[in-house]
Design a protein around this motif. Structure first.
Motif, PDB file in Angstrom:
ATOM      1  N   HIS A 264       0.842  -1.203   0.000  1.00 61.42           N
ATOM      2  CA  HIS A 264       0.000   0.000   0.000  1.00 61.42           C
ATOM      3  C   HIS A 264       0.868   1.240   0.000  1.00 61.42           C
TER       4      HIS A 264
ATOM      5  N   VAL B 108      -3.968  -7.259   8.878  1.00 59.94           N
ATOM      6  CA  VAL B 108      -3.186  -6.735  10.000  1.00 59.94           C
ATOM      7  C   VAL B 108      -3.792  -7.198  11.322  1.00 59.94           C
ATOM      8  N   ALA B 109      -5.107  -7.113  11.432  1.00 56.45           N
ATOM      9  CA  ALA B 109      -5.788  -7.536  12.654  1.00 56.45           C
ATOM     10  C   ALA B 109      -5.558  -9.020  12.936  1.00 56.45           C
TER      11      ALA B 109
ATOM     12  N   PRO C 243      -5.340   6.202   3.706  1.00 52.20           N
ATOM     13  CA  PRO C 243      -5.603   5.228   4.772  1.00 52.20           C
ATOM     14  C   PRO C 243      -5.525   3.798   4.238  1.00 52.20           C
ATOM     15  N   LEU C 244      -5.238   2.879   5.127  1.00 53.22           N
ATOM     16  CA  LEU C 244      -5.183   1.469   4.729  1.00 53.22           C
ATOM     17  C   LEU C 244      -6.562   0.983   4.299  1.00 53.22           C
TER      18      LEU C 244
ATOM     19  N   GLY D 141      -4.044  -6.020  15.090  1.00 51.28           N
ATOM     20  CA  GLY D 141      -4.605  -4.724  14.742  1.00 51.28           C
ATOM     21  C   GLY D 141      -3.695  -3.555  15.030  1.00 51.28           C
TER      22      GLY D 141
ATOM     23  N   GLU E 113      -9.640  -1.767   3.649  1.00 54.57           N
ATOM     24  CA  GLU E 113     -10.228  -2.700   4.597  1.00 54.57           C
ATOM     25  C   GLU E 113      -9.584  -4.083   4.539  1.00 54.57           C
ATOM     26  N   ASP E 114      -9.269  -4.594   3.341  1.00 55.26           N
ATOM     27  CA  ASP E 114      -8.675  -5.930   3.255  1.00 55.26           C
ATOM     28  C   ASP E 114      -7.298  -5.966   3.919  1.00 55.26           C
ATOM     29  N   PHE E 115      -6.565  -4.873   3.815  1.00 56.04           N
ATOM     30  CA  PHE E 115      -5.248  -4.781   4.449  1.00 56.04           C
ATOM     31  C   PHE E 115      -5.419  -4.736   5.974  1.00 56.04           C
ATOM     32  N   ARG E 116      -6.371  -3.931   6.428  1.00 53.24           N
ATOM     33  CA  ARG E 116      -6.623  -3.825   7.868  1.00 53.24           C
ATOM     34  C   ARG E 116      -7.034  -5.169   8.474  1.00 53.24           C
ATOM     35  N   ALA E 117      -7.834  -5.919   7.717  1.00 48.50           N
ATOM     36  CA  ALA E 117      -8.295  -7.216   8.215  1.00 48.50           C
ATOM     37  C   ALA E 117      -7.134  -8.175   8.405  1.00 48.50           C
TER      38      ALA E 117
END
Length: 246
Positions: free
Chosen positions: A208, A236-237, A227-228, A242, A230-234
């Motif tokens: 990203h 990471v979590a 901003p990151l 997270g 959603e798929d990247f954030r998921a």
């Protein structure tokens, strides 16, 4: 006579690309490109980001033009110039190395050492209809130097978040350099990256373009952040709980 752009866009496409705007003024337009969208060209018969810029065309037929590119599966900040003088200024600044790009990436674990620089020689190779970059010796035909900086931001037993800065602008150089360090990017099948992370599928290249700093045609410098997604954030979590630690 009413101006008719050469690319016909649907209302949904126009709304989408306008929704990607991160910052703009009379000289530039910065967009948050989604993964899966080609910047320009490509073999897939679908609109590219360059096509979608017709959504910003003025009544005289002038529209923004991309200053640089991102790989199709890379998300994040991408810059377009709104005028010919701005395009010339930004193009020269890019060629002079005055753009500072920062990327975030996910790997299966941190590189060793956890931060540093990679500098060496790469050459382009064609395998079938696909293009690759390979590490090579300085004297190899068509060898070009590539220089990257990396830093581990956060790591667990399952994954690591890496900050990457390309100091040169070679095709796929961040992906190749991380693979060379033994930590190919998650979802990067082309360079041997893992297709799962912490038991979750990496459905695309986990790279990203998080921020871009560049000189402004009127003086000073602008910084734009994306901003990151959603798929990247998921992922990471799942892999890091997270958190991204500085």
């Amino acid at each position: 006579m009413t101006f008719q752009p050469p690319v016909s866009l649907s209302e949904a496409e126009i709304a989408a690309v306008r929704g990607w705007v991160l910052a703009e003024d009379a000289h530039f337009l910065a967009l948050n490109k989604p993964s899966g969208l080609s910047s320009q060209g490509g073999r897939i018969k679908a609109h590219t980001l360059d096509d979608l810029l017709w959504a910003f065309a003025r009544s005289n037929g002038k529209r923004p033009h991309l200053v640089h590119r991102l790989d199709r599966d890379t998300s994040g900040v991408i810059l377009a110039a709104k005028t010919k003088p701005a395009a010339a200024f930004l193009g020269k600044a890019l060629a002079a190395g005055r753009f500072r790009k920062t990327y975030l990436a996910l790997t299966e674990g941190p590189p060793d050492p956890p931060k540093g620089e990679v500098k060496g020689w790469l050459r382009r190779a064609e395998i079938g209809r696909e293009s690759y970059m390979r590490v090579c010796a300085e004297g190899d035909p068509d060898a070009v130097v590539a220089h990257s900086r990396y830093r581990t931001l956060s790591a667990s037993h399952h994954a690591a978040m890496i900050e990457l800065q390309p100091l040169t602008g070679r095709m796929h150089q961040l992906r190749v350099h991380m693979a060379h360090l033994g930590r190919p990017l998650a979802g990067d099948a082309r360079y041997g990256g893992p297709l799962t992370l912490a038991g979750r599928t990496a459905q695309r290249l986990m790279l990203h373009a998080a921020s871009l700093s560049f000189p402004h045609p009127e003086g000073g410098e602008r910084r734009v952040e994306a901003p990151l997604p959603e798929d990247f954030r998921a992922l990471v979590a799942a892999g890091l709980g997270g958190g991204v630690e500085g």
